[in-house]
Scaffold this motif. Structure first.
Motif, PDB file in Angstrom:
ATOM      1  N   LYS A   1      50.614 -50.279 -53.490  1.00  0.00           N
ATOM      2  CA  LYS A   1      51.445 -52.288 -52.869  1.00  0.00           C
ATOM      3  C   LYS A   1      49.942 -52.401 -53.318  1.00  0.00           C
ATOM      4  O   LYS A   1      48.825 -52.209 -52.379  1.00  0.00           O
ATOM      5  CB  LYS A   1      52.250 -52.047 -52.038  1.00  0.00           C
ATOM      6  CG  LYS A   1      52.388 -53.601 -51.176  1.00  0.00           C
ATOM      7  CD  LYS A   1      53.676 -53.132 -51.808  1.00  0.00           C
ATOM      8  CE  LYS A   1      54.400 -55.104 -51.181  1.00  0.00           C
ATOM      9  NZ  LYS A   1      55.591 -55.324 -52.693  1.00  0.00           N
TER      10      LYS A   1
ATOM     11  N   HIS B   1      65.670 -55.800 -62.344  1.00  0.00           N
ATOM     12  CA  HIS B   1      64.390 -55.963 -61.427  1.00  0.00           C
ATOM     13  C   HIS B   1      63.723 -54.292 -61.253  1.00  0.00           C
ATOM     14  O   HIS B   1      65.422 -53.400 -60.960  1.00  0.00           O
ATOM     15  CB  HIS B   1      64.485 -56.750 -59.662  1.00  0.00           C
ATOM     16  CG  HIS B   1      63.610 -56.808 -58.633  1.00  0.00           C
ATOM     17  ND1 HIS B   1      62.296 -57.711 -59.495  1.00  0.00           N
ATOM     18  CD2 HIS B   1      63.548 -55.797 -58.806  1.00  0.00           C
ATOM     19  CE1 HIS B   1      61.892 -56.953 -58.393  1.00  0.00           C
ATOM     20  NE2 HIS B   1      62.416 -56.014 -57.412  1.00  0.00           N
TER      21      HIS B   1
ATOM     22  N   ASN C   1      58.746 -57.645 -54.173  1.00  0.00           N
ATOM     23  CA  ASN C   1      60.271 -56.585 -53.548  1.00  0.00           C
ATOM     24  C   ASN C   1      60.123 -55.140 -54.743  1.00  0.00           C
ATOM     25  O   ASN C   1      60.117 -54.943 -55.626  1.00  0.00           O
ATOM     26  CB  ASN C   1      61.644 -56.776 -53.697  1.00  0.00           C
ATOM     27  CG  ASN C   1      63.042 -55.533 -53.733  1.00  0.00           C
ATOM     28  OD1 ASN C   1      62.204 -54.961 -52.514  1.00  0.00           O
ATOM     29  ND2 ASN C   1      64.046 -56.022 -53.921  1.00  0.00           N
ATOM     30  N   SER C   2      58.823 -54.530 -53.952  1.00  0.00           N
ATOM     31  CA  SER C   2      58.634 -53.413 -54.752  1.00  0.00           C
ATOM     32  C   SER C   2      57.516 -52.601 -53.465  1.00  0.00           C
ATOM     33  O   SER C   2      57.232 -52.941 -52.667  1.00  0.00           O
ATOM     34  CB  SER C   2      57.057 -54.363 -55.885  1.00  0.00           C
ATOM     35  OG  SER C   2      56.332 -54.259 -54.900  1.00  0.00           O
ATOM     36  N   HIS C   3      58.184 -50.700 -54.147  1.00  0.00           N
ATOM     37  CA  HIS C   3      58.014 -50.457 -52.755  1.00  0.00           C
ATOM     38  C   HIS C   3      57.378 -49.300 -53.648  1.00  0.00           C
ATOM     39  O   HIS C   3      57.237 -48.627 -54.751  1.00  0.00           O
ATOM     40  CB  HIS C   3      59.226 -49.523 -52.708  1.00  0.00           C
ATOM     41  CG  HIS C   3      59.875 -50.758 -52.143  1.00  0.00           C
ATOM     42  ND1 HIS C   3      60.062 -51.133 -50.543  1.00  0.00           N
ATOM     43  CD2 HIS C   3      60.881 -51.903 -52.637  1.00  0.00           C
ATOM     44  CE1 HIS C   3      60.621 -52.771 -50.210  1.00  0.00           C
ATOM     45  NE2 HIS C   3      61.014 -52.948 -51.647  1.00  0.00           N
TER      46      HIS C   3
ATOM     47  N   ALA D   1      68.647 -56.691 -51.159  1.00  0.00           N
ATOM     48  CA  ALA D   1      66.808 -56.153 -51.583  1.00  0.00           C
ATOM     49  C   ALA D   1      66.290 -54.320 -51.817  1.00  0.00           C
ATOM     50  O   ALA D   1      65.916 -54.575 -52.001  1.00  0.00           O
ATOM     51  CB  ALA D   1      65.825 -56.645 -50.552  1.00  0.00           C
ATOM     52  N   GLY D   2      66.599 -54.251 -50.848  1.00  0.00           N
ATOM     53  CA  GLY D   2      66.913 -52.361 -50.279  1.00  0.00           C
ATOM     54  C   GLY D   2      66.718 -51.510 -51.205  1.00  0.00           C
ATOM     55  O   GLY D   2      68.177 -51.625 -51.856  1.00  0.00           O
TER      56      GLY D   2
ATOM     57  N   PRO E   1      62.201 -52.232 -58.454  1.00  0.00           N
ATOM     58  CA  PRO E   1      61.001 -53.107 -57.242  1.00  0.00           C
ATOM     59  C   PRO E   1      60.115 -51.653 -56.978  1.00  0.00           C
ATOM     60  O   PRO E   1      60.226 -51.321 -56.095  1.00  0.00           O
ATOM     61  CB  PRO E   1      62.189 -52.182 -56.540  1.00  0.00           C
ATOM     62  CG  PRO E   1      63.438 -51.764 -57.100  1.00  0.00           C
ATOM     63  CD  PRO E   1      63.074 -51.465 -58.031  1.00  0.00           C
TER      64      PRO E   1
ATOM     65  N   ALA F   1      67.650 -54.617 -56.705  1.00  0.00           N
ATOM     66  CA  ALA F   1      67.239 -54.743 -56.018  1.00  0.00           C
ATOM     67  C   ALA F   1      66.850 -56.507 -55.733  1.00  0.00           C
ATOM     68  O   ALA F   1      65.677 -56.726 -56.462  1.00  0.00           O
ATOM     69  CB  ALA F   1      66.337 -53.903 -55.219  1.00  0.00           C
ATOM     70  N   GLY F   2      67.854 -57.299 -54.780  1.00  0.00           N
ATOM     71  CA  GLY F   2      66.723 -58.222 -54.707  1.00  0.00           C
ATOM     72  C   GLY F   2      66.877 -59.360 -55.955  1.00  0.00           C
ATOM     73  O   GLY F   2      66.764 -60.240 -55.403  1.00  0.00           O
TER      74      GLY F   2
ATOM     75  N   TYR G   1      70.671 -50.622 -52.323  1.00  0.00           N
ATOM     76  CA  TYR G   1      70.954 -51.593 -53.829  1.00  0.00           C
ATOM     77  C   TYR G   1      71.386 -50.307 -53.922  1.00  0.00           C
ATOM     78  O   TYR G   1      73.082 -50.426 -54.459  1.00  0.00           O
ATOM     79  CB  TYR G   1      69.567 -51.757 -54.473  1.00  0.00           C
ATOM     80  CG  TYR G   1      70.507 -52.027 -56.037  1.00  0.00           C
ATOM     81  CD1 TYR G   1      71.311 -53.331 -55.589  1.00  0.00           C
ATOM     82  CD2 TYR G   1      69.610 -50.971 -56.340  1.00  0.00           C
ATOM     83  CE1 TYR G   1      71.563 -53.358 -57.292  1.00  0.00           C
ATOM     84  CE2 TYR G   1      70.650 -51.365 -58.202  1.00  0.00           C
ATOM     85  CZ  TYR G   1      70.879 -52.315 -58.558  1.00  0.00           C
ATOM     86  OH  TYR G   1      71.439 -52.927 -59.338  1.00  0.00           O
TER      87      TYR G   1
ATOM     88  N   ASP H   1      53.512 -59.759 -51.830  1.00  0.00           N
ATOM     89  CA  ASP H   1      54.736 -59.947 -51.159  1.00  0.00           C
ATOM     90  C   ASP H   1      56.046 -59.922 -52.338  1.00  0.00           C
ATOM     91  O   ASP H   1      57.244 -60.254 -51.433  1.00  0.00           O
ATOM     92  CB  ASP H   1      54.440 -61.214 -50.566  1.00  0.00           C
ATOM     93  CG  ASP H   1      55.541 -62.324 -51.158  1.00  0.00           C
ATOM     94  OD1 ASP H   1      55.336 -62.144 -52.022  1.00  0.00           O
ATOM     95  OD2 ASP H   1      55.838 -63.115 -50.501  1.00  0.00           O
TER      96      ASP H   1
END
Ligand code: SF4
Length: 373
Positions: free
Chosen positions: A14, A7, A21-23, A278-279, A9, A263-264, A283, A19
Motif C-alpha cells: 500500500k 477494477h 480500493n487496493s489490497h 468493495a471487499g 483491487p 470490487a467496489g 465480491y 485510499d
C-alpha cells in the motif's frame, strides 16, 4: 454505447497516500477474482442486452500485477458478452516495478492500445516518501519498454505538492517526464486522505502538511509549461497531445453511461447509479448475482442537472448552455441563477455560450463544484 471499467483491487504494497480500493497480500485470490469478473460480465451483459462498448479501462490497484493470461481472459469475457469494435480505446494502468518487455508485448497483443504508467515522481526521495515500490530509473525504463512493446499511446501519472518538494523539483520531474514524449499526462496535487499512512505521519509530526499555496503555484506552472510543450489542458488534472484525450474518462465528465466490473466498481446507466461490494473476497462470493450490488441511487432530475454542472465543469471546455437546455428543457442560468452569479462575480466561471472555469476557477475547482453538490 457504454464505457466499461474493470477494477483490479490488488497491489504489491500500500502506498502511503493511497485510499483506493487496493489490497496487498491477496495473491491466492487472483484466479478466483478473474473467474468472478467473468461471471459478473456475463450476468450484467444479459441484463443490459449486450450493448456496444466504446472504451475499456482496466484500473486499480495494479492490473499489471496479473499475468497476461488473466488480462486476456478479462478482455475476452468483455468481447464475448458485449459488442466491442476493434478500434476502441483499451487502457490498462501499469506500475513500473511490475512490467517487463515480455509482459508489455503480450498485453499489447491482447488488444490493449493505451498504457497509463504510475510514475508519481522522478525523484527517489519523494518516491520513498510516498511509499512507492519503484525507483525513478524503473519508471523511465517502464516507459521505454512500453514504447518498445508497441504502445504509441501512453499516459504518465504524476503527483505534485509532496511535503518538502520545491517548485524547482516539481519542474524538473515534469521536464523529465515530458522529455520522454508521452501522449498524455495526468498531474494531481497530493491530497492527504483520512486513514492513510501519510495522514498518521503528518499527525505525528514526522513530515509536514503539503503547502497549499505552493501547490497552487505548481498547478499554474504545470498548466503554462505543458501548454508550451504542446499539450492541451482538457480537464483539471489532465493534459493531452492533440487527439490523445482519454476517451474513457471523457465519458465520465460528459455524463455518459458506463458499467464497472469488479470490487467496489461504480456504474451509471441512464439515471441510475450503482456500485459493487468493495471487499474483494465478498465480491468473489457474490459476483454474477444481484447481491453483488451494494448501493443503488436513482438520480432525480435535480441530481442530473447538478451532475452535468460539476462533472462538465471539470473539462476546460466546460458545458454548453444550449446542450443543457436541449437536455433539461430550461436554461442553466435559470436553474442555477444564484450559484452562477456568485461564481461569475468571484471570477471563478465565465459565460460565453458555454459555462467554463477561469484560470482562478481551476485553482479553486473544489469550491466551484461544491456549489452544485
Ligand atoms: S499502486 Fe496505486 S492503487 Fe496501489 S497502493 Fe499505490 S496508489 Fe494505491
Amino acid at each position: 454505447m457504454l464505457a466499461v471499467y474493470i477494477h483490479i483491487p490488488f497491489c504489491k504494497q500500500k502506498c502511503k497516500y493511497c485510499d483506493f480500493n487496493s489490497h496487498p497480500g491477496l495473491e491466492s485470490f487472483y484466479q478466483a477474482y478473474i473467474d468472478a469478473l467473468a461471471g459478473e460480465i456475463s450476468f450484467q451483459a444479459s441484463k443490459l442486452d449486450s450493448p456496444d462498448v466504446k472504451s475499456i479501462y482496466m484500473g486499480g490497484g495494479t492490473p499489471t500485477l496479473l499475468d497476461t493470461a488473466h488480462i486476456d481472459a478479462i478482455l475476452g469475457a468483455v468481447g464475448r458478452y458485449f459488442s466491442v469494435a476493434r478500434d476502441i480505446e483499451v487502457s490498462v494502468e501499469a506500475n513500473p516495478e511490475t512490467v517487463s518487455l515480455d509482459k508489455l508485448t503480450s498485453i499489447r497483443k491482447a488488444g490493449v492500445n493505451r498504457l497509463s504508467i504510475g510514475f508519481q515522481s522522478l525523484d527517489d526521495e519523494y518516491l520513498r516518501l510516498l511509499g512507492r515500490k519503484h525507483s525513478a530509473e524503473q519508471a523511465v525504463k517502464a516507459f521505454r519498454l512500453a514504447r518498445e512493446a508497441g504502445f504509441d499511446n501512453i499516459n504518465v501519472d504524476l503527483i505534485f505538492g509532496i511535503p518538502g518538494q520545491s517548485l524547482a523539483n516539481w519542474a524538473l520531474t515534469l521536464e523529465q517526464a515530458v522529455s520522454l514524449g508521452p501522449e498524455h499526462l495526468s498531474c494531481y496535487g497530493l491530497t492527504i486522505e483520512p486513514g492513510t499512512v501519510l495522514e498518521r505521519e503528518i499527525a505525528n509530526g514526522l513530515i509536514e502538511n503539503p503547502d497549499e499555496d505552493l501547490q497552487a503555484d505548481m498547478l499554474v506552472y504545470t498548466m503554462e509549461s505543458l501548454e508550451e510543450s504542446g499539450f492541451e489542458h482538457y480537464e483539471i488534472s489532465n493534459y493531452a497531445k492533440p487527439g490523445r484525450q482519454c476517451a474513457h474518462n471523457l465519458t465520465y465528465w460528459s455524463g455518459g453511461d458506463y458499467v464497472g466490473f469488479g470490487a467496489g466498481a461504480h456504474s451509471k446507466i441512464e439515471s441510475r447509479r450503482f456500485s459493487n461490494i468493495a471487499g474483494p473476497q465478498k465480491y468473489i462470493e457474490n459476483a454474477g448475482t444481484d447481491s453483488c450490488v451494494a448501493d443503488t441511487i436513482d438520480l432525480s432530475l435535480q441530481d442530473e442537472m447538478s451532475e452535468m454542472l460539476f462533472l462538465g465543469l471539470r473539462k476546460t471546455e466546460g458545458i454548453s448552455s444550449e446542450e443543457f437546455k436541449a437536455r433539461f428543457g430550461k436554461p442553466v442560468q435559470a436553474v442555477f441563477k444564484d450559484e452562477i452569479n456568485d461564481l461569475v462575480r468571484d471570477g471563478l466561471v465565465i459565460q460565453d455560450g458555454r459555462l467554463r472555469l477561469t484560470k482562478k476557477g481551476i485553482l479553486f475547482g473544489n469550491e466551484v463544484f461544491s456549489k452544485f453538490l
